[in-house]
Design a protein around this motif. Structure first.
Motif, mmCIF file in Angstrom:
data_model
loop_
_atom_site.group_PDB
_atom_site.id
_atom_site.type_symbol
_atom_site.label_atom_id
_atom_site.label_comp_id
_atom_site.label_asym_id
_atom_site.label_seq_id
_atom_site.Cartn_x
_atom_site.Cartn_y
_atom_site.Cartn_z
ATOM 1 N N LEU A 190 16.515 101.189 24.632
ATOM 2 C CA LEU A 190 17.327 100.524 25.419
ATOM 3 C C LEU A 190 18.131 101.169 26.412
ATOM 4 O O LEU A 190 18.706 102.372 26.116
ATOM 5 N N GLN A 191 18.255 100.775 27.554
ATOM 6 C CA GLN A 191 19.181 101.293 28.590
ATOM 7 C C GLN A 191 20.465 100.539 28.269
ATOM 8 O O GLN A 191 20.553 99.177 28.679
ATOM 9 N N VAL A 192 21.569 100.979 28.070
ATOM 10 C CA VAL A 192 22.670 100.231 27.759
ATOM 11 C C VAL A 192 23.900 100.757 28.587
ATOM 12 O O VAL A 192 23.783 102.071 28.779
ATOM 13 N N PHE A 193 24.774 100.313 28.986
ATOM 14 C CA PHE A 193 26.022 100.992 29.258
ATOM 15 C C PHE A 193 27.424 100.518 29.033
ATOM 16 O O PHE A 193 27.445 99.169 28.969
ATOM 17 N N PRO A 194 28.374 101.053 28.500
ATOM 18 C CA PRO A 194 29.496 100.588 27.905
ATOM 19 C C PRO A 194 30.230 100.230 28.742
ATOM 20 O O PRO A 194 30.431 100.638 30.044
ATOM 21 N N VAL A 195 31.192 98.992 28.812
ATOM 22 C CA VAL A 195 32.030 98.537 29.857
ATOM 23 C C VAL A 195 33.386 98.321 29.048
ATOM 24 O O VAL A 195 33.266 97.840 27.898
ATOM 25 N N ASP A 206 42.148 98.484 22.892
ATOM 26 C CA ASP A 206 41.062 99.105 23.651
ATOM 27 C C ASP A 206 39.836 98.357 23.138
ATOM 28 O O ASP A 206 39.677 98.383 21.853
ATOM 29 N N THR A 207 38.925 97.977 24.053
ATOM 30 C CA THR A 207 37.614 97.398 23.304
ATOM 31 C C THR A 207 36.376 97.687 24.315
ATOM 32 O O THR A 207 36.799 97.551 25.618
ATOM 33 N N HIS A 208 35.511 98.270 24.123
ATOM 34 C CA HIS A 208 34.110 98.399 24.785
ATOM 35 C C HIS A 208 32.919 97.405 24.238
ATOM 36 O O HIS A 208 32.800 97.020 23.194
ATOM 37 N N GLU A 209 32.283 96.766 25.506
ATOM 38 C CA GLU A 209 30.852 96.283 25.047
ATOM 39 C C GLU A 209 30.051 97.060 25.573
ATOM 40 O O GLU A 209 30.135 97.795 26.467
ATOM 41 N N PHE A 210 29.024 97.071 24.455
ATOM 42 C CA PHE A 210 27.894 97.808 25.106
ATOM 43 C C PHE A 210 26.719 96.937 25.706
ATOM 44 O O PHE A 210 26.232 95.918 24.953
ATOM 45 N N MET A 211 26.462 96.926 26.935
ATOM 46 C CA MET A 211 25.576 96.088 27.782
ATOM 47 C C MET A 211 24.268 96.567 27.818
ATOM 48 O O MET A 211 24.112 97.695 28.299
ATOM 49 N N VAL A 212 23.349 95.645 27.820
ATOM 50 C CA VAL A 212 21.948 95.780 28.232
ATOM 51 C C VAL A 212 21.763 94.998 29.399
ATOM 52 O O VAL A 212 21.860 93.944 29.502
ATOM 53 N N LEU A 213 21.452 95.773 30.464
ATOM 54 C CA LEU A 213 21.320 94.959 31.581
ATOM 55 C C LEU A 213 20.078 94.138 31.599
ATOM 56 O O LEU A 213 18.869 94.707 31.452
#
Length: 577
Positions: A190-195, A206-213
RNA sequence: CGGGGCGUAGCUCAGUUUGGUAGAGCGCACGGUUCGGGACCGUGAGGUCGCACGUUCAAAUCGUGUCGCCCCGACCA
């Protein structure tokens, strides 16, 4: 595995109920079947994939220092009362009673259980830091389960909880998990990016979500168009860089316009921003939109520029309330003494006024007059109304300046496959999970929690990796590495060659399906593409005569002829391709 | 929870307006012809028309209720 023995019921047509690609393909390719809304059976192919995802997750969690445990699905109500979430969680919590009418719930998450465990078993700083995780079914009675595995009521999730003695320890644990997450999703192809994100019901800072576009993603994210900046955020969280300064309007837009006297204008049945901009011939930026919201702390009027959308999450946070709900027509009429569409901040009684900084900057603005068929022009903040609170309320959108570097933001849809939270002391304080430090002083444990939706990850991979013919699994999580297709099942030479390759590959540890069904070649090809085996080996007549079989890559569609002995060497089992 | 839509064979769907013998394609079973991208011919199995109550001589079809499923919105790790 022989295809004649594999339960992989493929469908020719898309099931009527499936809306998005991953749902359609997983059902069509025989991976899942629905049992009830948001509840699925995982058939052999799906379970194979899930087990592989779990294996990757397990390896990375262990590598990052996690210890695996398994907590119960059924949880007693008491600890949920203790944490206060029995009420807060609301109808989303699956509740049930035992034969003695004692209350239980099906765990939507396990903070309570783990904190209860830790408060009893961990007493000393010598036992810290500690990371425990499990891979377990979760239950959430979603208002609207949808999109197949994307938003189920039962789903598999990995959740890890970190316990540290202080913020620095938490930061260290958090970073380890963050890196582990990046590795996990990469290994799943997967290509994810944390936001950056909002904490929601779980709570924390603090919190990050890992998003799959993916187009079908339910979350909207914004990210900086300048590569080196790296800013990325869930829109709900994304801050607007505009700040209100005490100097006021002069600092905005280089506008030296004079403040004009307030005036009423007759605007018969003109209610919406579009109608007013057309009717009065003013740009939407000059309008002040006044939205009445009901909260448990009363009614508030939120003011936002006419060309902007309000971000309800920001409003909720700034007001520190649980519930924000746009007021109905009756409420609007009761408060403003006018119909919907004529609300304005001037002389609006009985509600708290909260304004976005941009509203404070508009000169000679237009707003409702709290009087039917009437608007006010030349409205100016401070002079004509004074909000009790000025706070960023805007929903950020593409083109807005990045809060970090002011370059324009871009917007995309994403599927959230994981989320990491710094919980801090929230649960340890309410549930009394403490430890003794070197000085014998009692301190609350500093917690983090980290989730990955396992079944959602599988769906996300399908969403990101498919074509018009079906799924394209990466080798790392494919249900099988390869499929062998004898073109004509009645040709003994083909069948014999296929069988020998089958045995050969199996003996070298390659996971392979022999499609020995008495089907025509076309059917087998279609199913192979649909199911998405990374490699396909075709044993056909022409190839047999030359002693060669075809090897085809599902992702790249590259094909080559190889002798059976060469196949093992030719199969590239690089995991993520 | 608000708005909309749909429940008829394993799957995709007709039939409901205008009440009268349960339909098609695909899939499945059997036989035959075929055999490199979802073949063809023949025979056959398979349905309490979501469920309940009502109207009627007669209900898949009309009425009431109920359950389930899907979509939009609100909400959400």
């Amino acid at each position: 595995m022989r295809a004649t023995q594999l339960l992989a019921p493929t469908l020719r047509e898309n099931p009527a109920e499936a809306e998005i690609t991953s749902h359609q393909l997983l059902v069509r390719a025989g991976f899942i079947r629905k049992v009830a809304a948001g509840i699925y059976t995982y058939l052999p192919l799906a379970w194979q994939v899930i087990k592989k995802i779990i294996k990757i997750v397990r390896e990375e969690m262990d590598r990052a220092g996690g210890q695996e445990i398994l907590m119960p699905i059924i949880q007693p109500a008491e600890i949920w009362h203790e944490s206060g979430r029995w009420e807060v969680y609301g109808p989303e919590l699956f509740r049930l009673q035992d034969r003695h009418n004692r209350d239980f719930c099906l765990g939507p998450t396990h903070e309570e259980i783990i904190t209860d465990l830790i408060r009893n078993e961990v007493n000393s700083y010598r036992q810290l830091p500690l990371c425990l995780y499990q891979i377990q079914n979760k239950y959430r009675d979603e208002k609207r389960p949808r999109f197949g595995l994307m938003r189920g009521r039962e789903f598999i999730m990995k959740d890890l909880y970190s316990f540290d003695r202080d913020e620095a320890g938490l930061e260290n644990s958090y970073q380890k998990m963050f890196q582990a997450y990046l590795r996990i999703f990469k290994r799943c192809g997967l290509q994810v990016f944390p936001v950056e994100a909002e904490a929601g019901a779980i709570g924390g800072k603090d919190t990050h979500e890992f998003m799959v576009l993916a187009e079908t993603g339910e979350a909207t994210i914004v990210f900086c168009s300048r590569q080196s900046c790296g800013y990325a955020s869930n829109v709900e969280k994304a801050a607007s860089p505009v700040q209100y300064s005490a100097q006021g309007r002069a600092s905005y837009a280089g506008d030296s316009e004079e403040l004009l006297p307030l005036k009423e204008v007759y605007t018969p049945n003109i209610r919406t921003v579009e109608e007013i901009t057309a009717f009065l011939n003013v740009p939407a930026q000059r309008l002040i939109k006044s939205l009445l919201y009901e909260t448990e702390k009363g009614i508030v009027a939120a003011l936002i520029r006419g060309d902007r959308e309000l971000n309800e999450v920001k409003l909720q946070k700034v007001l520190d309330v649980q519930r924000v709900e746009l007021a109905g027509a009756e409420t609007v009429e009761r408060i403003t003494k006018a119909g919907v569409g004529f609300t304005g901040p001037v002389n609006l009684e009985g509600v708290q006024l909260i304004a976005d900084p941009e509203v404070m900057a508009v000169k000679n603005a237009v707003s409702g007059a709290n009087k039917n068929d009437t608007h006010l022009v030349n409205v100016n903040a401070e002079r004509d109304f004074k909000p009790g609170l000025i706070a960023d309320l805007r929903l950020v959108k593409a083109g807005d300046p990045c809060p970090d570097c002011l370059f324009p933001l871009k917007e995309a849809k994403g599927i959230e496959v994981g989320q990491t939270f710094k919980l801090g002391e929230k649960y340890s304080r309410t549930l009394g999970a403490n430890y003794l430090d070197e000085n014998g002083r009692q301190k609350p444990l500093v917690m983090g929690c980290y989730g990955i939706g396992i079944t959602r990850t599988m769906a996300a991979v399908v969403e990101q990796r498919h074509d018009e013919n079906g799924i394209i699994w990466p080798v790392s999580i494919a249900p099988f590495h390869a499929v062998i297709i004898p073109v004509n099942q009645k040709d003994n030479r083909q069948v014999d060659i296929a069988e020998s390759i089958y045995n050969l590959l199996q003996s070298t540890g390659i996971e392979v399906v022999l499609d020995d069904r008495p089907e025509r070649a076309g059917v087998k090809f279609k199913d192979a593409d649909l199911i998405g085996y990374p490699w396909r080996i075709v044993v056909g007549n022409k190839a047999v005569e030359k002693g060669k079989v075809e090897l085809r890559n599902r992702a790249t569609k590259e094909e080559g002829l190889f002798s059976p002995e060469e196949i093992v060497g030719a199969l590239n089992l690089t995991p993520y391709t």
